[in-house]
Scaffold this motif. Sequence first.
Motif, PDB file in Angstrom:
ATOM      1  N   TYR A 114       0.821  -1.212   0.000  1.00  0.00           N
ATOM      2  CA  TYR A 114       0.000   0.000   0.000  1.00  0.00           C
ATOM      3  C   TYR A 114       0.852   1.258   0.000  1.00  0.00           C
ATOM      4  CZ  TYR A 114      -4.017  -2.963   0.925  1.00  0.00           C
ATOM      5  OH  TYR A 114      -4.990  -3.912   0.828  1.00  0.00           O
ATOM      6  N   ALA A 115       1.969   1.235   0.725  1.00  0.00           N
ATOM      7  CA  ALA A 115       2.844   2.414   0.781  1.00  0.00           C
ATOM      8  C   ALA A 115       3.313   2.784  -0.621  1.00  0.00           C
ATOM      9  CB  ALA A 115       4.028   2.153   1.699  1.00  0.00           C
ATOM     10  N   LYS A 116       3.680   1.796  -1.409  1.00  0.00           N
ATOM     11  CA  LYS A 116       4.129   2.056  -2.778  1.00  0.00           C
ATOM     12  C   LYS A 116       2.988   2.629  -3.623  1.00  0.00           C
ATOM     13  CE  LYS A 116       6.147  -0.270  -6.772  1.00  0.00           C
ATOM     14  NZ  LYS A 116       6.601  -1.558  -7.316  1.00  0.00           N
ATOM     15  N   LEU A 117       1.798   2.071  -3.486  1.00  0.00           N
ATOM     16  CA  LEU A 117       0.640   2.577  -4.236  1.00  0.00           C
ATOM     17  C   LEU A 117       0.307   4.015  -3.839  1.00  0.00           C
ATOM     18  CD1 LEU A 117      -1.701  -0.549  -4.121  1.00  0.00           C
ATOM     19  CD2 LEU A 117      -0.461   0.335  -6.110  1.00  0.00           C
ATOM     20  N   ILE A 118       0.386   4.290  -2.545  1.00  0.00           N
ATOM     21  CA  ILE A 118       0.086   5.642  -2.060  1.00  0.00           C
ATOM     22  C   ILE A 118       1.145   6.631  -2.544  1.00  0.00           C
ATOM     23  CG2 ILE A 118      -0.103   7.072   0.021  1.00  0.00           C
ATOM     24  CD1 ILE A 118      -1.346   4.506   1.357  1.00  0.00           C
ATOM     25  N   ARG A 119       2.429   6.240  -2.474  1.00  0.00           N
ATOM     26  CA  ARG A 119       3.507   7.118  -2.965  1.00  0.00           C
ATOM     27  C   ARG A 119       3.353   7.410  -4.439  1.00  0.00           C
ATOM     28  NH1 ARG A 119       6.686   4.115   0.406  1.00  0.00           N
ATOM     29  NH2 ARG A 119       7.338   2.744  -1.278  1.00  0.00           N
ATOM     30  N   SER A 120       3.039   6.403  -5.236  1.00  0.00           N
ATOM     31  CA  SER A 120       2.908   6.626  -6.680  1.00  0.00           C
ATOM     32  C   SER A 120       1.737   7.551  -6.973  1.00  0.00           C
ATOM     33  CB  SER A 120       2.754   5.307  -7.429  1.00  0.00           C
ATOM     34  OG  SER A 120       1.505   4.710  -7.150  1.00  0.00           O
ATOM     35  N   ARG A 121       0.693   7.436  -6.191  1.00  0.00           N
ATOM     36  CA  ARG A 121      -0.462   8.323  -6.381  1.00  0.00           C
ATOM     37  C   ARG A 121      -0.110   9.746  -5.987  1.00  0.00           C
ATOM     38  NH1 ARG A 121      -5.467   7.901  -7.452  1.00  0.00           N
ATOM     39  NH2 ARG A 121      -6.877   9.512  -6.819  1.00  0.00           N
ATOM     40  N   ARG A 122       0.629   9.895  -4.882  1.00  0.00           N
ATOM     41  CA  ARG A 122       1.020  11.219  -4.391  1.00  0.00           C
ATOM     42  C   ARG A 122       1.893  11.935  -5.418  1.00  0.00           C
ATOM     43  NH1 ARG A 122       4.381  10.781   0.526  1.00  0.00           N
ATOM     44  NH2 ARG A 122       2.698   9.430   1.155  1.00  0.00           N
ATOM     45  N   ASP A 123       2.767  11.186  -6.078  1.00  0.00           N
ATOM     46  CA  ASP A 123       3.653  11.787  -7.070  1.00  0.00           C
ATOM     47  C   ASP A 123       2.888  12.320  -8.273  1.00  0.00           C
ATOM     48  OD1 ASP A 123       5.751  11.110  -5.427  1.00  0.00           O
ATOM     49  OD2 ASP A 123       6.284   9.311  -6.562  1.00  0.00           O
ATOM     50  N   ASP A 124       1.718  11.724  -8.562  1.00  0.00           N
ATOM     51  CA  ASP A 124       0.937  12.106  -9.733  1.00  0.00           C
ATOM     52  C   ASP A 124      -0.116  13.168  -9.454  1.00  0.00           C
ATOM     53  OD1 ASP A 124       2.353  10.229 -11.157  1.00  0.00           O
ATOM     54  OD2 ASP A 124       0.791   8.692 -11.021  1.00  0.00           O
ATOM     55  N   SER A 125      -0.407  13.433  -8.190  1.00  0.00           N
ATOM     56  CA  SER A 125      -1.492  14.355  -7.898  1.00  0.00           C
ATOM     57  C   SER A 125      -0.977  15.657  -7.304  1.00  0.00           C
ATOM     58  CB  SER A 125      -2.510  13.710  -6.958  1.00  0.00           C
ATOM     59  OG  SER A 125      -1.903  12.945  -5.986  1.00  0.00           O
ATOM     60  N   PRO A 126      -1.717  16.726  -7.576  1.00  0.00           N
ATOM     61  CA  PRO A 126      -1.302  18.020  -7.031  1.00  0.00           C
ATOM     62  C   PRO A 126      -1.441  18.045  -5.517  1.00  0.00           C
ATOM     63  CG  PRO A 126      -3.462  18.181  -8.071  1.00  0.00           C
ATOM     64  CD  PRO A 126      -2.950  16.794  -8.339  1.00  0.00           C
ATOM     65  N   SER A 127      -0.642  18.870  -4.886  1.00  0.00           N
ATOM     66  CA  SER A 127      -0.722  19.018  -3.433  1.00  0.00           C
ATOM     67  C   SER A 127      -2.025  19.708  -3.061  1.00  0.00           C
ATOM     68  CB  SER A 127       0.446  19.865  -2.930  1.00  0.00           C
ATOM     69  OG  SER A 127       1.656  19.225  -3.215  1.00  0.00           O
ATOM     70  N   PRO A 128      -2.592  19.369  -1.892  1.00  0.00           N
ATOM     71  CA  PRO A 128      -3.805  20.055  -1.452  1.00  0.00           C
ATOM     72  C   PRO A 128      -3.494  21.515  -1.148  1.00  0.00           C
ATOM     73  CG  PRO A 128      -3.030  18.543   0.235  1.00  0.00           C
ATOM     74  CD  PRO A 128      -2.155  18.356  -0.960  1.00  0.00           C
ATOM     75  N   PRO A 129      -4.489  22.370  -1.254  1.00  0.00           N
ATOM     76  CA  PRO A 129      -4.266  23.782  -0.947  1.00  0.00           C
ATOM     77  C   PRO A 129      -3.724  23.965   0.464  1.00  0.00           C
ATOM     78  CG  PRO A 129      -6.450  23.436  -1.892  1.00  0.00           C
ATOM     79  CD  PRO A 129      -5.861  22.081  -1.637  1.00  0.00           C
ATOM     80  N   VAL A 130      -2.873  24.964   0.641  1.00  0.00           N
ATOM     81  CA  VAL A 130      -2.243  25.237   1.933  1.00  0.00           C
ATOM     82  C   VAL A 130      -3.292  25.499   3.008  1.00  0.00           C
ATOM     83  CG1 VAL A 130      -0.709  26.814   3.169  1.00  0.00           C
ATOM     84  CG2 VAL A 130      -0.166  26.125   0.831  1.00  0.00           C
ATOM     85  N   GLU A 131      -4.396  26.152   2.654  1.00  0.00           N
ATOM     86  CA  GLU A 131      -5.411  26.480   3.656  1.00  0.00           C
ATOM     87  C   GLU A 131      -6.077  25.241   4.242  1.00  0.00           C
ATOM     88  OE1 GLU A 131      -7.309  27.016  -0.446  1.00  0.00           O
ATOM     89  OE2 GLU A 131      -5.481  27.687   0.518  1.00  0.00           O
ATOM     90  N   TRP A 132      -5.977  24.095   3.602  1.00  0.00           N
ATOM     91  CA  TRP A 132      -6.555  22.859   4.134  1.00  0.00           C
ATOM     92  C   TRP A 132      -5.795  22.356   5.345  1.00  0.00           C
ATOM     93  CZ3 TRP A 132      -8.287  18.851  -0.034  1.00  0.00           C
ATOM     94  CH2 TRP A 132      -9.290  19.406  -0.813  1.00  0.00           C
ATOM     95  N   GLN A 133      -4.562  22.756   5.494  1.00  0.00           N
ATOM     96  CA  GLN A 133      -3.749  22.237   6.585  1.00  0.00           C
ATOM     97  C   GLN A 133      -4.364  22.550   7.945  1.00  0.00           C
ATOM     98  OE1 GLN A 133       0.256  23.570   6.075  1.00  0.00           O
ATOM     99  NE2 GLN A 133       0.424  22.695   4.033  1.00  0.00           N
ATOM    100  N   ASP A 134      -5.042  23.659   8.078  1.00  0.00           N
ATOM    101  CA  ASP A 134      -5.636  24.034   9.349  1.00  0.00           C
ATOM    102  C   ASP A 134      -7.084  23.592   9.479  1.00  0.00           C
ATOM    103  OD1 ASP A 134      -3.287  25.255  10.158  1.00  0.00           O
ATOM    104  OD2 ASP A 134      -3.849  27.170   9.255  1.00  0.00           O
ATOM    105  N   GLU A 135      -7.718  23.154   8.395  1.00  0.00           N
ATOM    106  CA  GLU A 135      -9.129  22.802   8.430  1.00  0.00           C
ATOM    107  C   GLU A 135      -9.413  21.474   9.102  1.00  0.00           C
ATOM    108  OE1 GLU A 135     -11.791  23.254   5.115  1.00  0.00           O
ATOM    109  OE2 GLU A 135     -10.359  24.591   4.176  1.00  0.00           O
ATOM    110  N   PHE A 136      -8.478  20.543   9.047  1.00  0.00           N
ATOM    111  CA  PHE A 136      -8.738  19.193   9.514  1.00  0.00           C
ATOM    112  C   PHE A 136      -7.781  18.815  10.632  1.00  0.00           C
ATOM    113  CE2 PHE A 136     -10.022  19.334   5.057  1.00  0.00           C
ATOM    114  CZ  PHE A 136     -11.360  18.981   5.186  1.00  0.00           C
ATOM    115  N   PRO A 137      -8.125  19.188  11.856  1.00  0.00           N
ATOM    116  CA  PRO A 137      -7.249  18.774  12.961  1.00  0.00           C
ATOM    117  C   PRO A 137      -7.278  17.257  13.081  1.00  0.00           C
ATOM    118  CG  PRO A 137      -9.285  19.701  13.795  1.00  0.00           C
ATOM    119  CD  PRO A 137      -9.298  19.892  12.305  1.00  0.00           C
ATOM    120  N   VAL A 138      -6.145  16.700  13.405  1.00  0.00           N
ATOM    121  CA  VAL A 138      -6.029  15.255  13.512  1.00  0.00           C
ATOM    122  C   VAL A 138      -5.927  14.876  14.978  1.00  0.00           C
ATOM    123  CG1 VAL A 138      -4.613  13.265  12.933  1.00  0.00           C
ATOM    124  CG2 VAL A 138      -4.891  15.112  11.268  1.00  0.00           C
TER     125      VAL A 138
END
Length: 131
Positions: free
Chosen positions: A91-115
């Motif tokens: 799964y890590a490999k599949l997730i990494r390959s997907r991350r490399d192909d997709s744009p980064s989420p907007p910076v403003e999202w970083q504060d919207e979803f507390p973990v």
Amino acid sequence: MLRWVAHPEQGCSELILISWDRHRLLAKTAGALAANGLNILSADIFLRADGLVIDLFRVCTTSLTPVTSEKTIGSVNELLSRACMGEEIDYAKLIRSRRDDSPSPPVEWQDEFPVFAGLYNEPRRNHTTVD
């Protein structure tokens, strides 16, 4: 059994999984969702005494919309089926390959979803609650 229910008014879909319990089922499900770029908003996990698992995942796309793509749904179902049949999936490999192909989420999202994640072993030591 997997069943998908879209809730456009809530901006998410439900993935209902009913299965006999098996080793790492939750991890396999989370991996299949993440490998397809889906966000898990919440999960309710139930295990009956006879070993039947009933899981309800609320998920959405990275655009915060319900999962309606038949291709994505089919890919999640197929990955999870293969994993439950014993195939080792990286799964890590599949997730990494997907991350490399997709744009980064907007910076403003970083504060919207507390973990937050919490593990509770009380009031019973033979049960764990993940919040």
